[in-house]
Design a protein around this motif. Structure first.
Motif, PDB file in Angstrom:
ATOM      1  N   ILE A   1       3.346  11.372 -13.232  1.00 35.96           N
ATOM      2  CA  ILE A   1       3.038  10.975 -11.856  1.00 35.96           C
ATOM      3  C   ILE A   1       3.329   9.484 -11.791  1.00 35.96           C
ATOM      4  N   ASP A   2       4.069   9.108 -10.766  1.00 32.76           N
ATOM      5  CA  ASP A   2       4.450   7.713 -10.590  1.00 32.76           C
ATOM      6  C   ASP A   2       3.258   6.964  -9.977  1.00 32.76           C
ATOM      7  N   PRO A   3       2.799   5.907 -10.656  1.00 30.15           N
ATOM      8  CA  PRO A   3       1.665   5.163 -10.092  1.00 30.15           C
ATOM      9  C   PRO A   3       1.942   4.654  -8.673  1.00 30.15           C
ATOM     10  N   GLU A   4       3.234   4.351  -8.399  1.00 31.58           N
ATOM     11  CA  GLU A   4       3.597   3.857  -7.056  1.00 31.58           C
ATOM     12  C   GLU A   4       3.189   4.856  -5.967  1.00 31.58           C
ATOM     13  N   GLU A   5       3.348   6.126  -6.310  1.00 26.98           N
ATOM     14  CA  GLU A   5       3.022   7.169  -5.328  1.00 26.98           C
ATOM     15  C   GLU A   5       1.554   7.067  -4.910  1.00 26.98           C
ATOM     16  N   LEU A   6       0.675   6.901  -5.902  1.00 28.88           N
ATOM     17  CA  LEU A   6      -0.758   6.825  -5.598  1.00 28.88           C
ATOM     18  C   LEU A   6      -1.114   5.498  -4.933  1.00 28.88           C
ATOM     19  N   ILE A   7      -0.423   4.439  -5.363  1.00 27.51           N
ATOM     20  CA  ILE A   7      -0.698   3.132  -4.750  1.00 27.51           C
ATOM     21  C   ILE A   7      -0.305   3.160  -3.268  1.00 27.51           C
ATOM     22  N   THR A   8       0.849   3.747  -2.988  1.00 26.86           N
ATOM     23  CA  THR A   8       1.300   3.805  -1.591  1.00 26.86           C
ATOM     24  C   THR A   8       0.331   4.631  -0.745  1.00 26.86           C
ATOM     25  N   ALA A   9      -0.121   5.742  -1.299  1.00 32.50           N
ATOM     26  CA  ALA A   9      -0.982   6.619  -0.499  1.00 32.50           C
ATOM     27  C   ALA A   9      -2.423   6.101  -0.392  1.00 32.50           C
ATOM     28  N   TYR A  10      -2.919   5.468  -1.456  1.00 34.69           N
ATOM     29  CA  TYR A  10      -4.355   5.155  -1.492  1.00 34.69           C
ATOM     30  C   TYR A  10      -4.677   3.669  -1.687  1.00 34.69           C
ATOM     31  N   GLY A  11      -3.710   2.901  -2.154  1.00 28.06           N
ATOM     32  CA  GLY A  11      -3.977   1.487  -2.449  1.00 28.06           C
ATOM     33  C   GLY A  11      -4.208   1.267  -3.933  1.00 28.06           C
ATOM     34  N   ALA A  12      -3.905   0.039  -4.383  1.00 27.09           N
ATOM     35  CA  ALA A  12      -3.974  -0.270  -5.810  1.00 27.09           C
ATOM     36  C   ALA A  12      -5.406  -0.167  -6.342  1.00 27.09           C
ATOM     37  N   ASP A  13      -6.378  -0.621  -5.568  1.00 24.63           N
ATOM     38  CA  ASP A  13      -7.754  -0.573  -6.074  1.00 24.63           C
ATOM     39  C   ASP A  13      -8.251   0.859  -6.230  1.00 24.63           C
ATOM     40  N   ALA A  14      -7.732   1.751  -5.397  1.00 29.06           N
ATOM     41  CA  ALA A  14      -8.123   3.158  -5.543  1.00 29.06           C
ATOM     42  C   ALA A  14      -7.642   3.662  -6.902  1.00 29.06           C
ATOM     43  N   LEU A  15      -6.425   3.281  -7.275  1.00 28.34           N
ATOM     44  CA  LEU A  15      -5.897   3.700  -8.571  1.00 28.34           C
ATOM     45  C   LEU A  15      -6.686   3.043  -9.705  1.00 28.34           C
ATOM     46  N   ARG A  16      -6.937   1.755  -9.573  1.00 27.35           N
ATOM     47  CA  ARG A  16      -7.700   1.056 -10.619  1.00 27.35           C
ATOM     48  C   ARG A  16      -9.064   1.702 -10.808  1.00 27.35           C
TER      49      ARG A  16
END
Ligand code: MSP
Length: 480
Positions: free
Chosen positions: A314-329
């Motif tokens: 899963i590309d981290p960019e995909e999750l960052i775009t959809a949810y934001g970087a802090d959501a991923l962190r």
């Protein structure tokens, strides 16, 4: 002043980074930020922090990857490295240095100096060798490592390699390295990994091939005094932890300040290199050993390690775009175990996001600061803030998930406090008491922000500013 030197593994730049790589880096960043913040709350605990990451470029993986997209290797590397840096900047990774092992000025002299030190100790010798080389691992495998003739992790048949190259007398150090790990001089987190490596060391280590002939098309750092050979990629890669500090260059100031590392962070697949080969190299060179290794598990998807060769990334960019970087962190911090394997799916990510952030933290901050904005004449004078003891203890043991759990619990408790004290009612009946209640809630929120800072720094800043301006923040996390 105490120092805290923390490193991520350097990444192979043959492809984009996936979530597994983002995990190593985010965990390291949370720890680096925590150590930088320590002194703010307790001046006697102030530490000077240096956080290193980078790319492992002298790998055989590059030429075919560049060829596949019709680029020159140098151009291909520029592109991938720009991509890494871009992801790290989106993810708010606060590294102090990004090292590239193709850097002939910054990296090569130190790697060569280290080689010369091994040689001076009599630990480098030449030998004819035949073995099964797995490019995915960048290591020789033994027949018993294979399943159906293939490397089980990379799904490829290893190459039979017969050549003359230099060997490192690793066998000489099995006993000393074992003693250093057993005594805790090199601490390994978690214990299970310590036992794993100790049993390997008890069996005794074999000498390892430490160079490749240039005639085989290998790229890399030239072996000092022998133009026909380049260093084995792991030999020069491990050296990055020293060369980044200026080891072997004219200015060794950083090296004097920061070596030995407090912690090398890595996944379990590369434990052996860090807990056997690396300490042996340092012992041979007469250099101090790192204090700790943090060895995390894998992010798995469909029960298998997330990896490019398995095609389940899963590309981290995909999750960052959809949810934001802090959501991923936040997800990586709370829901991925730093010690075990953890499954991550798009569904589990979405559910956790809504529960932890949209309905959890985001909603809590909005509720409290809406009350504050409407009823408090000025920003709350906050009490002295500090990291809660349990929070610090968790991070001192590298248990980032336990630290994030404390945040989640604090959010729930403060939410319950709103429900229990009903400040919106109290403020109508008894304005003074109501204001007191609301001020307490704001102080509770500020105490949470202290813990958020190392984990989700951008959100922490937004809430912090809102508290100081006594204003409701704009929506932090939209419900998905
Ligand atoms: N270049 C070597 C490291 C040299 S360090 C002197 C390397 N690079 S890598 O790009 O393959 O992996 C970098 C890190 O990412 C490793 O710590 C590895 O364990 C981690 N991960 C790769 N896939 C992973 C998951 N699916 N889950 C968690 N981390 C994993 O190895």
């Amino acid at each position: 002043m105490r120092t805290f030197y923390i490193t991520t593994p350097i990444f192979y730049p043959n492809a984009k980074l996936h979530l597994g790589h983002a995990y190593t880096t985010t965990v390291s960043d949370i720890l680096a930020r925590y150590h930088r913040l320590k002194g703010r709350y307790a001046p006697e605990e102030e530490e000077r922090v240096y956080f290193l990451t980078g790319s492992d470029e002298n790998t055989q993986k590059i030429l075919p990857a560049a060829k596949a997209v019709g680029q020159r290797p140098e151009d291909f590397l520029e592109g991938v490295v720009a991509n890494f840096k871009n992801l790290f900047s989106e993810l708010d990774i606060s590294y102090d240095q990004f090292i590239r092992t193709s850097d002939e000025k910054a990296h090569w002299p130190g790697a060569q100096l280290l080689w010369q030190k091994l040689q001076a100790s009599g630990d480098i010798y030449k030998k004819e060798y035949e073995g099964l080389y797995c490019v995915g691992h960048e290591a020789f495998l033994t027949p018993k490592d294979l399943v159906d003739g293939k490397c089980p992790e990379h799904g490829e048949v290893p190459k039979v390699v017969r050549e003359e190259n230099y060997f490192f007398r690793l066998s000489r150090y099995s006993e000393t390295v074992r003693a250093h790990i057993e005594s805790g001089e090199i601490a390994i987190f978690p214990e299970t990994r310590k036992h794993e490596i100790l049993s390997l060391l008890r069996e005794g280590l074999q000498d390892v091939s430490f160079s490749r002939p240039t005639s085989a098309g290998s790229i890399g750092v030239p072996v000092p005094g022998d133009k026909t050979q380049v260093m084995y990629v792991w030999c020069d890669a491990l050296a990055n932890y020293l060369t980044a500090l200026g080891f072997g260059q004219s200015d060794e100031e950083l090296y004097r300040q920061f070596w030995p590392a407090q912690v090398h962070v890595m996944g379990k697949d590369i434990l052996r290199f860090h807990a056997a080969i690396w300490p042996a190299m340092l012992l041979s060179a007469n250099l101090p050993l790192p204090k700790a290794l943090l060895v995390h598990g894998f992010i798995v998807s469909g029960g298998r390690k997330m990896s490019k060769s398995l095609g389940n990334v899963i590309d981290p960019e995909e999750l960052i775009t959809a949810y934001g970087a802090d959501a991923l962190r936040f997800y990586l911090a709370r829901h991925i175990s730093p010690f075990e394997d953890s499954e991550l799916t798009r569904e589990s990510f979405k559910d956790a996001y809504n529960a932890d952030l949209a309905n959890g933290l985001g909603n809590l901050a909005a509720r409290i600061l809406t009350l504050a904005e409407s009823h408090l004449p000025e920003p709350v004078a906050l009490p002295r803030l500090a990291f809660p003891r349990e929070f610090s203890e968790a991070l001192d043991r590298f248990e980032v998930n336990a630290a994030a759990e404390l945040i989640a619990t604090a959010v729930q408790k403060l939410d319950q406090k709103i429900t229990a004290t009903a400040p919106f009612k109290v403020v109508k009946e008894n304005p003074e008491k109501g204001r007191e209640c609301i001020s307490e809630l704001v102080a509770g929120l500020a105490a949470i922000v202290v813990m958020l800072e190392p984990v989700i720094p951008a959100t922490a800043r937004k809430i912090w500013v809102a508290i100081q301006e006594n204003k409701k923040p704009e929506t932090l996390f939209l419900r998905k």
